[in-house]
Design a protein around this motif. Structure first.
Motif, PDB file in Angstrom:
ATOM      1  N   TRP A   8       0.417  -8.703   0.207  1.00 30.74           N
ATOM      2  CA  TRP A   8       0.808  -8.281   1.782  1.00 30.74           C
ATOM      3  C   TRP A   8      -0.339  -7.190   1.597  1.00 30.74           C
ATOM      4  O   TRP A   8      -0.625  -6.465   0.652  1.00 30.74           O
ATOM      5  N   SER A   9      -1.214  -7.002   2.662  1.00 31.16           N
ATOM      6  CA  SER A   9      -1.989  -5.841   2.665  1.00 31.16           C
ATOM      7  C   SER A   9      -1.284  -4.850   3.595  1.00 31.16           C
ATOM      8  O   SER A   9      -1.903  -3.545   3.403  1.00 31.16           O
TER       9      SER A   9
ATOM     10  N   LYS B 140      -1.618   3.690  -2.540  1.00 32.61           N
ATOM     11  CA  LYS B 140      -2.768   3.126  -3.099  1.00 32.61           C
ATOM     12  C   LYS B 140      -2.826   1.563  -2.483  1.00 32.61           C
ATOM     13  O   LYS B 140      -1.704   0.894  -2.250  1.00 32.61           O
ATOM     14  N   PRO B 141      -3.965   1.104  -2.626  1.00 30.83           N
ATOM     15  CA  PRO B 141      -3.662  -0.417  -2.008  1.00 30.83           C
ATOM     16  C   PRO B 141      -3.351  -1.496  -3.004  1.00 30.83           C
ATOM     17  O   PRO B 141      -3.023  -0.934  -4.241  1.00 30.83           O
ATOM     18  N   PRO B 142      -2.902  -2.461  -2.602  1.00 25.49           N
ATOM     19  CA  PRO B 142      -2.265  -3.620  -3.448  1.00 25.49           C
ATOM     20  C   PRO B 142      -3.134  -3.782  -4.648  1.00 25.49           C
ATOM     21  O   PRO B 142      -4.263  -3.688  -4.509  1.00 25.49           O
ATOM     22  N   VAL B 143      -2.434  -3.886  -6.001  1.00 27.00           N
ATOM     23  CA  VAL B 143      -3.522  -4.324  -7.044  1.00 27.00           C
ATOM     24  C   VAL B 143      -3.566  -5.812  -7.233  1.00 27.00           C
ATOM     25  O   VAL B 143      -3.058  -6.518  -7.125  1.00 27.00           O
TER      26      VAL B 143
ATOM     27  N   ASP C  64       5.478   2.418  -1.113  1.00 28.07           N
ATOM     28  CA  ASP C  64       5.847   2.794   0.021  1.00 28.07           C
ATOM     29  C   ASP C  64       6.047   1.472   0.960  1.00 28.07           C
ATOM     30  O   ASP C  64       5.918   1.475   2.309  1.00 28.07           O
ATOM     31  N   PHE C  65       6.199   0.322   0.297  1.00 29.87           N
ATOM     32  CA  PHE C  65       6.534  -0.801   1.068  1.00 29.87           C
ATOM     33  C   PHE C  65       7.880  -0.665   1.715  1.00 29.87           C
ATOM     34  O   PHE C  65       8.876  -0.205   1.182  1.00 29.87           O
TER      35      PHE C  65
ATOM     36  N   THR D 161       2.167  -3.902  -8.324  1.00 30.49           N
ATOM     37  CA  THR D 161       1.452  -4.497  -7.135  1.00 30.49           C
ATOM     38  C   THR D 161       1.399  -3.559  -6.052  1.00 30.49           C
ATOM     39  O   THR D 161       0.114  -3.813  -5.369  1.00 30.49           O
ATOM     40  N   TYR D 162       2.432  -2.853  -5.665  1.00 32.05           N
ATOM     41  CA  TYR D 162       2.497  -2.392  -4.455  1.00 32.05           C
ATOM     42  C   TYR D 162       2.546  -0.673  -4.598  1.00 32.05           C
ATOM     43  O   TYR D 162       3.667  -0.033  -4.265  1.00 32.05           O
TER      44      TYR D 162
END
Ligand code: ZN
Length: 302
Positions: free
Chosen positions: A38-39, A251-254, A80-81, A246-247
């Motif tokens: 997910w972005s 920060k952006p997803p890894v 922060d998902f 990953t999330y």
């Protein structure tokens, strides 16, 4: 843009546990270096208002909310998902491109029991949506369909179906919500634990956020579930570390960890305990990944 469906079915137990494995996106030439991710960080889910015919009143909705709450509790500590419950939906569709409905549906009938062989949906794989029926394997308990870009791996939509339809042998998975006592095989009732909705949903949400099956029976993302399984209600440390990695918060997803992926695959191959059928098959919907939880069958005595 080509169209692919990925069907991942893993069977048999395993000796070397993997912490987590991210779902690979498929491209024209097969599995790509991209992972399904997910972005955005706010993902809304919507339950089909019909719910499950076999569970009392609102129990199935509560069980699914509980599964999302488990993931939300994990997310609160490291990411922060956000999982947001949207309004229920009356005509939920699975795998429909960019609608971002992220629906959860109980399929109460098998398509072979309700769809005429001459129906046009038979040729394009749309029977599930047009007739609200289960059109996948009999031994599959539930299935997550994610629609994503083959160019970026970014997910647009991810939908979860529960298989409450009749198998060829006349049996059905009975979805329940209570934690005890465990049902005996062949004696499932709503008053014991058969195929637990929260257990199943927690596993499927793992697919929704981009994780694949791993070769261990103690993981939330184990590919199989025995009758009365409740273990997957709890997110195991490996899957939790995968999600947090990953999330990451702020920060952006890894991107995929290529080395870890490679290592996992080699380990699986060397031990010979992981059966993985990963094929690009037919056309169901554009850019979809189907990841399923199947019944853990008893081993035949030999
Ligand atoms: Zn699964």
């Amino acid at each position: 843009m080509s169209k692919w469906a990925l069907l991942v079915v893993m069977v048999a137990g395993a000796t070397s546990a993997q912490p987590y494995l991210r779902t690979r996106a498929l491209s024209n030439s097969g599995a790509s270096d991209l992972c399904v991710t997910w972005s955005v960080r706010k993902v809304t889910y919507r339950m089909d208002s019909a719910g499950s015919a076999k569970t009392p009143v609102e129990a199935e909705f509560t069980a699914i909310d509980n599964a999302f709450a488990t993931w939300q509790t994990l997310a609160r500590g490291c990411s922060d998902f956000e999982f947001i419950r949207g309004p229920r939906i009356t005509d939920a569709k699975v795998g429909r491109g960019t609608d971002q409905d992220n629906v959860i549906i109980f399929r109460e009938e098998n398509c072979r029991d309700v769809v005429p062989l001459t129906d046009a949906c038979q040729s394009d794989g749309s029977c599930g949506n047009t007739h609200k029926c289960w059109e996948h394997g009999d031994s599959t308990i539930a299935l997550t369909t994610s629609t994503y870009s083959t160019r970026t791996g970014v997910v647009f939509d991810s939908d979860i179906e529960f298989n409450a339809g009749k198998s060829l042998d006349g049996t059905r998975f009975l979805f329940t919500t209570i934690s005890s006592p465990p049902c005996a095989e062949g004696m499932e009732t709503p008053f014991c634990t058969a195929y637990d909705i929260q257990n199943t949903a927690t596993h499927e949400i793992g697919h929704l956020v981009g994780f694949d099956h791993v070769n261990g029976t103690t993981s939330t993302m184990a590919p199989t579930a025995p009758l009365a399984d409740l273990q997957k209600r709890v997110i195991d440390p490996g899957t939790a570390s995968g999600f947090c990695g990953t999330y990451p918060k702020g920060k952006p997803p890894v991107p995929c960890d290529e080395l870890a992926q490679l290592k996992n695959r080699i380990t699986a191959r060397n031990t010979g305990t992981l059966g993985c059928s990963c094929d690009g098959v037919g056309v169901l919907w554009p850019w979809v990944s189907l990841v399923v939880l199947v019944r853990r069958r008893r081993r035949a005595a030999r």
